[in-house]
Enzyme design. Structure first.
Site, PDB file in Angstrom:
ATOM      1  N   TRP A  54       0.830  -1.200   0.000  1.00  0.00           N
ATOM      2  CA  TRP A  54       0.000   0.000   0.000  1.00  0.00           C
ATOM      3  C   TRP A  54       0.872   1.260   0.000  1.00  0.00           C
ATOM      4  CZ3 TRP A  54      -0.614   3.377   4.389  1.00  0.00           C
ATOM      5  CH2 TRP A  54      -1.602   4.364   4.207  1.00  0.00           C
ATOM      6  N   SER A 120       2.498  -7.145   1.348  1.00  0.00           N
ATOM      7  CA  SER A 120       1.442  -6.457   2.086  1.00  0.00           C
ATOM      8  C   SER A 120       0.126  -6.430   1.301  1.00  0.00           C
ATOM      9  CB  SER A 120       1.925  -5.049   2.447  1.00  0.00           C
ATOM     10  OG  SER A 120       1.106  -4.449   3.413  1.00  0.00           O
ATOM     11  N   MET A 121      -0.360  -5.235   0.934  1.00  0.00           N
ATOM     12  CA  MET A 121      -1.605  -5.136   0.180  1.00  0.00           C
ATOM     13  C   MET A 121      -1.550  -5.907  -1.126  1.00  0.00           C
ATOM     14  SD  MET A 121      -3.497  -1.743  -1.351  1.00  0.00           S
ATOM     15  CE  MET A 121      -4.846  -1.955  -2.527  1.00  0.00           C
ATOM     16  N   ASP A 244       6.686  -7.671  12.993  1.00  0.00           N
ATOM     17  CA  ASP A 244       5.896  -6.859  12.069  1.00  0.00           C
ATOM     18  C   ASP A 244       4.756  -6.191  12.829  1.00  0.00           C
ATOM     19  OD1 ASP A 244       4.181  -5.868  10.068  1.00  0.00           O
ATOM     20  OD2 ASP A 244       4.715  -7.464   8.675  1.00  0.00           O
ATOM     21  N   HIS A 273       7.958  -5.017   8.983  1.00  0.00           N
ATOM     22  CA  HIS A 273       7.107  -5.114   7.800  1.00  0.00           C
ATOM     23  C   HIS A 273       7.884  -4.880   6.509  1.00  0.00           C
ATOM     24  CE1 HIS A 273       3.176  -5.425   5.994  1.00  0.00           C
ATOM     25  NE2 HIS A 273       3.264  -4.224   5.423  1.00  0.00           N
TER      26      HIS A 273
END
Length: 293
Positions: A54, A120-121, A244, A273
């Site tokens: 993201w 992630s996203m 994370d 992360h």
């Protein structure tokens, strides 16, 4: 500029035709169904396609792409619509459309036997691609610190974040995104991450339009990929740090791996992360080894 640095995706063809038709005011020129997407394309050989997280861009993958390209792999990353060097159509930030954008990139470059790497996203885009398009052209999937399967709190997802808290968080982003980054970026890095790298990542995030970052966050927080995990039909590797703070391991990576048949979870001890900078060398090595299986 290299011929493959900018990939223009037109409305022609099956991939573009699958995208939702745009709306426009009476008398106004219609907007393209699929925006122009900026693509990085390094090396030759088996394709490895990267999806950024993201508000992040294809730049984030450079420290992973370069060593893989030197090992005889073709490494490709593109900026999501509204991010980085890609066009900003002001809409289409739902996962169906984003998965269709991935399909358009794969088809336009005629990529096959692809190792798809998603951070992630981007993990949601990858999973939706399997649910929506059957995983065509893909042979392996690597999920890096995925923010799946379900963030929002529901009756059957009590560990999730309440909708009101998510709305409030978005309101802060929309009011002052740089301040939001300063307040929330600490868990993205390790204590020894240089200030230069932190600034570099923040600069990328600020190259995402306000519309894109707010609506992508909404899509990410409200999506429920639990029913779609079973649609993933290729060997899958989940790489996740146990420190994370953005996507806690037990809430995201571990649950995602458990829902994908045969998926292997590898935990990076002490990792945050932002694995693409904090553990770039190890990440590249793990992706290269997995691609050979």
């Amino acid at each position: 500029m290299h011929r493959r640095d900018i990939l223009t995706l037109t409305a022609a063809g099956a991939a573009a035709a699958a995208l939702p038709a745009p709306s426009s005011a009476k008398g106004a020129a219609p907007r393209s169904k699929t925006p122009d997407l900026f693509v990085r394309d390094w090396g030759e050989g088996r394709p490895v396609v990267f999806l950024a997280g993201w508000t992040l861009t294809s730049d984030t993958w450079g420290y992973v792409m370069q060593p893989l390209a030197r090992q005889g792999l073709r490494t490709i990353a593109y900026d999501r619509r509204g991010h980085g060097g890609s066009a900003d159509p002001g809409r289409g930030y739902d996962f169906d459309t984003l998965a269709d954008d991935l399909k358009a990139v794969l088809e336009r470059l005629d990529l096959k036997d692809v190792v798809l790497v998603a951070h992630s996203m981007g993990g949601g885009e990858a999973i939706r691609y399997f649910a929506r398009h059957g995983g065509t052209r893909l042979s392996h999937l690597v999920l890096v610190a995925p923010a799946t399967p379900c963030i929002m709190q529901k009756a059957d997802n009590p560990m999730g974040v309440p909708a009101a808290a998510l709305d409030q968080n978005r309101a802060v982003m929309a009011r002052d995104f740089p301040a939001w980054m300063d307040a929330n970026g600490g868990g993205f890095f390790t204590p020894d991450t240089s200030e230069g790298v932190k600034t570099w990542v923040k600069t990328q995030m600020q190259r995402t339009s306000l519309q894109a970052l707010v609506e992508c966050n909404r899509a990410l927080c409200e999506a429920d990929f639990r029913p779609e995990l079973s649609k993933v039909s290729v060997p899958t590797l989940v790489l996740h740090g146990d420190k994370d703070a953005s996507a806690p391991l037990d809430f995201t990576g571990r649950r995602t791996a458990a829902g994908i048949k045969g998926a292997k979870l590898v935990v990076y001890e002490g990792a945050p992360h932002g694995l693409f900078v904090s553990h770039a060398a190890r990440l590249a090595a793990d992706i290269a080894a997995f691609a050979k299986t």
